[in-house]
Design a protein around this motif. Sequence first.
Motif, PDB file in Angstrom:
ATOM      1  N   LEU A  57       4.149  -0.763  -5.468  1.00 14.04           N
ATOM      2  CA  LEU A  57       4.279  -0.468  -6.892  1.00 14.04           C
ATOM      3  C   LEU A  57       3.030   0.158  -7.491  1.00 14.04           C
ATOM      4  O   LEU A  57       3.123   0.922  -8.454  1.00 14.04           O
ATOM      5  CB  LEU A  57       4.595  -1.759  -7.663  1.00 14.04           C
ATOM      6  N   GLY A  58       1.871  -0.163  -6.947  1.00 13.57           N
ATOM      7  CA  GLY A  58       0.617   0.285  -7.544  1.00 13.57           C
ATOM      8  C   GLY A  58       0.441   1.780  -7.520  1.00 13.57           C
ATOM      9  O   GLY A  58       0.116   2.408  -8.543  1.00 13.57           O
ATOM     10  N   LYS A  59       0.636   2.397  -6.379  1.00 15.69           N
ATOM     11  CA  LYS A  59       0.422   3.841  -6.267  1.00 15.69           C
ATOM     12  C   LYS A  59       1.391   4.626  -7.139  1.00 15.69           C
ATOM     13  O   LYS A  59       0.958   5.548  -7.848  1.00 15.69           O
ATOM     14  CB  LYS A  59       0.515   4.272  -4.808  1.00 15.69           C
ATOM     15  N   PRO A  60       2.695   4.302  -7.154  1.00 14.70           N
ATOM     16  CA  PRO A  60       3.585   5.038  -8.058  1.00 14.70           C
ATOM     17  C   PRO A  60       3.254   4.818  -9.526  1.00 14.70           C
ATOM     18  O   PRO A  60       3.352   5.758 -10.329  1.00 14.70           O
ATOM     19  CB  PRO A  60       4.979   4.484  -7.727  1.00 14.70           C
ATOM     20  N   ILE A  61       2.838   3.603  -9.886  1.00 10.44           N
ATOM     21  CA  ILE A  61       2.483   3.348 -11.286  1.00 10.44           C
ATOM     22  C   ILE A  61       1.243   4.138 -11.655  1.00 10.44           C
ATOM     23  O   ILE A  61       1.152   4.698 -12.757  1.00 10.44           O
ATOM     24  CB  ILE A  61       2.296   1.838 -11.529  1.00 10.44           C
TER      25      ILE A  61
END
Length: 133
Positions: free
Chosen positions: A93-97
């Motif tokens: 989730l971190g990279k897309p966010i």
Amino acid sequence: MGAGEIAGLIAAIAFAILAGFLIYPLIRLGKMFDQIAETVKETGDHALPALDEGVTTVKQVNKSLEDVNEISGAASSTMNNLGALTNLYGSFLGKPIIKLASIFYGVKVTAQSFMGKDKGAEESSAQQKGKNE
């Protein structure tokens, strides 16, 4: 009765008196040895249950320590799983966010530059370009 017989009689009487005096301390010494034997027996009788209780206590403490080791092992395993789950969420989730946030920031900056609200930002970027050249 001659002189030798009288001397023998005196020696026998002296020996009997000496033996009489020695009988009392020997009887007392025998009683003391009996008392020592009884004390040693009682001490042994009391020491064995105390040792058994000590062994039982040590076994219970070891069992408690084994339980604590199991609990700490489970806590360690839980923390490792939680760390792995956090890393998974961070990578999933971190990279897309972060990419989505950077896109929104880029759209915001672009919209502000077209609307003319960000003149201070344009001036500061122009000054930075002048410094870089």
